[in-house]
Scaffold this motif. Structure first.
Motif, mmCIF file in Angstrom:
data_model
loop_
_atom_site.group_PDB
_atom_site.id
_atom_site.type_symbol
_atom_site.label_atom_id
_atom_site.label_comp_id
_atom_site.label_asym_id
_atom_site.label_seq_id
_atom_site.Cartn_x
_atom_site.Cartn_y
_atom_site.Cartn_z
ATOM 1 N N GLY A 172 76.851 -97.049 65.279
ATOM 2 C CA GLY A 172 76.373 -98.376 64.922
ATOM 3 C C GLY A 172 76.249 -98.600 63.428
ATOM 4 O O GLY A 172 75.843 -99.677 63.003
ATOM 5 N N GLN A 173 76.603 -97.593 62.601
ATOM 6 C CA GLN A 173 76.533 -97.730 61.155
ATOM 7 C C GLN A 173 77.893 -97.440 60.529
ATOM 8 O O GLN A 173 78.760 -96.802 61.133
ATOM 9 C CB GLN A 173 75.469 -96.792 60.568
ATOM 10 C CG GLN A 173 74.065 -97.101 61.053
ATOM 11 C CD GLN A 173 73.018 -96.229 60.380
ATOM 12 O OE1 GLN A 173 73.285 -95.548 59.404
ATOM 13 N NE2 GLN A 173 71.810 -96.255 60.923
ATOM 14 N N THR A 174 78.074 -97.903 59.310
ATOM 15 C CA THR A 174 79.328 -97.716 58.578
ATOM 16 C C THR A 174 79.041 -97.012 57.264
ATOM 17 O O THR A 174 78.189 -97.455 56.494
ATOM 18 C CB THR A 174 80.003 -99.072 58.283
ATOM 19 O OG1 THR A 174 80.263 -99.757 59.512
ATOM 20 C CG2 THR A 174 81.319 -98.865 57.544
ATOM 21 N N PHE A 204 77.983 -97.396 47.531
ATOM 22 C CA PHE A 204 77.707 -96.170 48.283
ATOM 23 C C PHE A 204 76.489 -96.356 49.181
ATOM 24 O O PHE A 204 75.471 -96.913 48.766
ATOM 25 C CB PHE A 204 77.443 -95.005 47.324
ATOM 26 C CG PHE A 204 77.373 -93.670 48.010
ATOM 27 C CD1 PHE A 204 78.519 -92.922 48.217
ATOM 28 C CD2 PHE A 204 76.160 -93.178 48.461
ATOM 29 C CE1 PHE A 204 78.453 -91.694 48.861
ATOM 30 C CE2 PHE A 204 76.080 -91.958 49.111
ATOM 31 C CZ PHE A 204 77.230 -91.208 49.303
ATOM 32 N N GLY A 205 76.606 -95.877 50.423
ATOM 33 C CA GLY A 205 75.477 -95.909 51.341
ATOM 34 C C GLY A 205 75.909 -96.114 52.777
ATOM 35 O O GLY A 205 77.104 -96.125 53.100
ATOM 36 N N LEU A 206 74.936 -96.283 53.644
ATOM 37 C CA LEU A 206 75.182 -96.539 55.059
ATOM 38 C C LEU A 206 74.793 -97.970 55.382
ATOM 39 O O LEU A 206 73.672 -98.406 55.090
ATOM 40 C CB LEU A 206 74.359 -95.584 55.930
ATOM 41 C CG LEU A 206 74.879 -94.145 56.042
ATOM 42 C CD1 LEU A 206 73.840 -93.279 56.744
ATOM 43 C CD2 LEU A 206 76.190 -94.111 56.805
ATOM 44 N N SER A 207 75.716 -98.683 55.976
ATOM 45 C CA SER A 207 75.465 -100.064 56.347
ATOM 46 C C SER A 207 75.310 -100.164 57.855
ATOM 47 O O SER A 207 76.159 -99.676 58.609
ATOM 48 C CB SER A 207 76.625 -100.956 55.880
ATOM 49 O OG SER A 207 76.408 -102.295 56.239
ATOM 50 N N SER A 254 73.323 -109.077 50.999
ATOM 51 C CA SER A 254 73.895 -109.431 52.294
ATOM 52 C C SER A 254 73.248 -108.610 53.400
ATOM 53 O O SER A 254 72.671 -107.546 53.163
ATOM 54 C CB SER A 254 75.405 -109.174 52.285
ATOM 55 O OG SER A 254 76.056 -109.984 51.338
ATOM 56 N N THR A 255 73.380 -109.090 54.606
ATOM 57 C CA THR A 255 72.853 -108.357 55.753
ATOM 58 C C THR A 255 73.712 -107.126 56.011
ATOM 59 O O THR A 255 74.858 -107.039 55.554
ATOM 60 C CB THR A 255 72.856 -109.240 57.003
ATOM 61 O OG1 THR A 255 74.219 -109.576 57.340
ATOM 62 C CG2 THR A 255 72.057 -110.515 56.780
ATOM 63 N N ALA A 256 73.157 -106.173 56.743
ATOM 64 C CA ALA A 256 73.905 -104.966 57.092
ATOM 65 C C ALA A 256 75.166 -105.317 57.885
ATOM 66 O O ALA A 256 76.226 -104.715 57.699
ATOM 67 C CB ALA A 256 73.016 -104.017 57.893
ATOM 68 N N ALA A 262 82.563 -106.628 55.958
ATOM 69 C CA ALA A 262 83.368 -106.756 54.745
ATOM 70 C C ALA A 262 84.120 -105.464 54.448
ATOM 71 O O ALA A 262 85.313 -105.479 54.098
ATOM 72 C CB ALA A 262 82.478 -107.132 53.564
ATOM 73 N N VAL A 263 83.446 -104.335 54.592
ATOM 74 C CA VAL A 263 84.073 -103.046 54.305
ATOM 75 C C VAL A 263 85.227 -102.777 55.261
ATOM 76 O O VAL A 263 86.267 -102.230 54.889
ATOM 77 C CB VAL A 263 83.031 -101.912 54.392
ATOM 78 C CG1 VAL A 263 83.708 -100.550 54.324
ATOM 79 C CG2 VAL A 263 82.028 -102.044 53.268
ATOM 80 N N GLU A 264 85.058 -103.170 56.504
ATOM 81 C CA GLU A 264 86.098 -102.952 57.507
ATOM 82 C C GLU A 264 87.272 -103.918 57.339
ATOM 83 O O GLU A 264 88.421 -103.569 57.618
ATOM 84 C CB GLU A 264 85.506 -103.095 58.907
ATOM 85 C CG GLU A 264 84.497 -101.999 59.250
ATOM 86 C CD GLU A 264 83.727 -102.290 60.516
ATOM 87 O OE1 GLU A 264 83.942 -103.389 61.099
ATOM 88 O OE2 GLU A 264 82.914 -101.440 60.927
ATOM 89 N N GLU A 265 87.004 -105.130 56.874
ATOM 90 C CA GLU A 265 88.055 -106.147 56.808
ATOM 91 C C GLU A 265 88.791 -106.193 55.481
ATOM 92 O O GLU A 265 89.957 -106.568 55.422
ATOM 93 C CB GLU A 265 87.450 -107.536 57.099
ATOM 94 C CG GLU A 265 86.975 -107.690 58.531
ATOM 95 C CD GLU A 265 86.426 -109.083 58.802
ATOM 96 O OE1 GLU A 265 86.251 -109.848 57.817
ATOM 97 O OE2 GLU A 265 86.193 -109.409 59.984
#
Length: 273
Positions: A172-174, A204-207, A254-256, A262-265
């Protein structure tokens, strides 16, 4: 790059504009002319205010217009002006390779190698080996791989980041680890070696919901030592320092969900000097 980042505690581009023409609503097309006039006045005032702000921003810190020279001179002297030369001839996996034996080629190599070394793939053993063997000179890669493996494979380090032992994010996280270059400069150059400084911002981090390490932004300058090996530029070492860091704007984070999407697209670019 990633090796030097303090990711435990904090941490493949230009845009285009669009202009839209808005037709009047059916109720306004033949309505009160004073309403149409007031709207036109607001539009004109808005444009003037934006224009004044743009001029003030452009002239800030430089009151001598004559010292800036002509437009053509600016393009030639600009540190980020493109050369128009073919930046890369081939790819090894997902990494651009085959750079020109020039200063521009060295800058392009440092930029794209920096992106690879700062990516989330460095936290996966198989992908990390592929990256290091591609961007580093062969003799250096042989000694660097064990060092990289020691750092990136520490369970305590990965656990602190919230990652599994193979660098995967929790369900559930990216996991976000992305380098966004701002510019480069050559600090030394000869026929066989080059030193290139890369200024960039790092995400850098977990979204995702429940993330204890949300995605943050950091700024660094990494200077890469490059060597011309077998017809291409390869990394032999690097040093890193913080900044230059710009003043942050008052923007709402921005929200998680939006960050993960955004990172995926949004994919990355191949950069060229």
């Amino acid at each position: 790059m990633s090796l030097g980042d303090d990711h435990g505690s904090s941490g493949g581009y230009g845009g285009t504009g669009q202009t839209r023409t808005r037709l009047p609503d059916s109720g306004d097309a033949f309505g009160d002319p004073r309403r149409r006039s007031s709207r036109s006045l607001v539009t004109v005032v808005g444009v003037v205010v934006l224009l004044i702000a743009a001029i003030a921003f452009a002239n800030r810190g430089d009151g001598d217009a004559e010292s800036s020279g002509s437009g053509s001179d600016k393009a030639e002297s600009s540190a980020t002006a493109p050369t128009g030369k073919q930046p890369v001839r081939s790819k090894t996996g997902d990494i651009a390779t085959g750079y020109a034996h020039t200063e521009q080629g060295a800058q392009s190599a440092a930029t794209n190698y920096g992106i690879a070394l700062g990516s989330a793939d460095m936290y996966n053993l198989e992908k990390r080996h592929a990256i290091v063997n591609t961007v580093y000179a062969p003799d250096v890669a042989a000694t660097q791989l064990p060092e990289f493996d020691q750092v990136y494979s520490k369970e305590s380090f990965l656990e602190k980041l919230g990652l599994s032992k193979d660098g995967a994010a929790p369900s559930g996280q990216t996991f976000v680890s992305r380098v966004v270059p701002v510019g480069t400069k050559v600090t030394s150059y000869n026929n066989s070696t080059a030193s290139v400084a890369l200024w960039y911002t790092s995400l850098f981090g977990l979204s995702g919901e429940g993330s204890k390490n949300p995605v943050t932004e950091s700024w660094y300058t990494t200077t890469y030592q490059l060597k011309w090996v077998d017809g291409d530029w390869k990394v032999t070492g690097f040093t890193q320092k913080d900044g230059p860091v710009p003043v942050g704007r008052d923007q709402r984070a921005s929200t998680a969900e939006d960050m993960s999407k955004a990172v995926e697209e949004y994919g990355g670019f191949t950069y060229a000097r």
